[in-house]
Design an enzyme around this catalytic site. Sequence first.
Site, PDB file in Angstrom:
ATOM      1  N   CYS A  35       0.800  -1.267   0.008  1.00 36.25           N
ATOM      2  CA  CYS A  35      -0.078  -0.148  -0.166  1.00 36.25           C
ATOM      3  C   CYS A  35       1.150   1.517   0.132  1.00 36.25           C
ATOM      4  CB  CYS A  35      -0.878   0.011   1.212  1.00 36.25           C
ATOM      5  SG  CYS A  35      -0.102   0.210   2.680  1.00 36.25           S
ATOM      6  N   CYS A 104      -4.983   6.018   3.311  1.00 34.22           N
ATOM      7  CA  CYS A 104      -3.748   5.279   3.358  1.00 34.22           C
ATOM      8  C   CYS A 104      -2.542   5.626   4.263  1.00 34.22           C
ATOM      9  CB  CYS A 104      -3.360   5.091   1.700  1.00 34.22           C
ATOM     10  SG  CYS A 104      -2.924   6.573   0.933  1.00 34.22           S
TER      11      CYS A 104
END
Lengths: 131, 395
Positions: A35, A104
């Site tokens: 990620c 994120c």
Amino acid sequence: MPDYSDKVMDHFTNPRNIGELSEADGTGEVGNPVCGDMMKFTIKVKDNRIEDVKYLTFGCGAAIAVSSMVSEMAKGKTLEEALKITNKQVAEELGGLPGNKLHCSNLGADALHKAIEDYMEKHGIKSASAT
Amino acid sequence: MKTINLDYAAASPLDKKVLDKMLPFFTEHYGNPSSGHSLGEMPRKAVAEAREQVGSLLGAEARDIIFTASASESNNLAIKGLIAGGKKKGNHIISSEIEHFSVLNQLKTLRKQGFEVTLLPVDSDGLVDPEELRKAIKEQTVLVSIQAANPEIGTVQPLEKLASIAREKEVIFHTDATAAAGWLPLDLKKTEVDLLTLAGDQFYGPKGSAALYIKRGIRLVPQVEGGIQERGLRAGTENVPAIVGLGEAARLAHESLTDRSEAIAAIRDELKENLLTRVPYMHLNGHPDKRLPHNLNLSVEFVEGEALLMRLNMAGIMVSSGSSCTSQALKSSHVLAAIGLPPELAQGSLLFTLSERNKVEDIPYITEQMESVAALLRNMSPLYHKFLKEDQINA
């Protein structure tokens, strides 16, 4: 490059409390390279308060600024107070984060909570508020 | 502060000669090429000249060139325009995993419409294996679309070989040559492709200037319908200044292609050597030799691209990255995934694209800054600290 607030740029440029405490009382890790963001928080606890906090961060500008801000917010707080710090509050303290960075990169409070829970588990303390 | 642009593929300044050639067409020769009166004459002639110039760059005839407004538009006209054109012998399209989104997203749409799409894999250097193409072509294959060179990792495909396989199997071959045109010799008399995309802004021409080469006999359906400009394949009043600029940029590129490419490759190689020797744990992405002369792609291990990009920007150095944080979609580069780069290295990728404005004298400063930025970010990287611990144990 996204439009970051002055506060984010300040924490990115001069991140506070970088590092890893050698004899940490609690350790918390979140994220992975897929990620794009990883954070590792280590804490020292004395008399139920966060005496010292350090972090290592792999990630974008927002992730670094978030880690730095969380470390400042957590220092000196009781464990209960520190557990109440939310990712949303961190973003607010930073003068906001770009919309696509809100999820994120904004993992700092999660990493801190994990470190606190690690400490509590080691010392047989039950957490009142789970993350 | 000194600024050093190393992101010229994103945007390049116009060549002054290109600008000078364009300017009169904004105010003086502003006429419409379609006009019957004398105001249309100069613009009409200028567009015809530009068509010759773009044709010359490719070793093609002027009449096989269609002007568009972007490489994305050219790619859309080539692929959708071909597919829409009448009954085909089948519904199978072949492309590669590392194409530009203006190709890949069309193929996604066509897949939804019932087309079968094969995306050929690439090796760790980014090369398509021609034998894989040969094996993938079947009776139903109607189109092969493979780029000439990759804009991100710079790898140059064996275009002649790929095109000849498609020809042999009687399948139409399109190449997106956006990154290659103006930098690599493209002679369509030798490399017989059916459709080719290029864009002027990649070789010092204006933004919004692009073209599609269409081999005679290839039938396309216009994707912008209206008037009969561009042989009826692309309606809309011609953007004469942009077309003139593209023509002049093509002429200049054609005139000095080898010198230009060799000069820029020399600076690029020097930069590469310096960075790879001075900064530890850096890796080259893309093919070591078969690559665009102005392209360098490196991964800085243990750190993330956006943080690198921001730190370098603070030092006046502009670069680009394939990390997920630098993309609007928050996805790391599909190209780096296709060459099998592990996620942490893809996140730490840096793309340098040079222009003739870059100077060899700037390399020590760039190297110095890269060294300190990499060290600073590694110092706060959990991956780096983990690596150091494991290294100690192993030692």
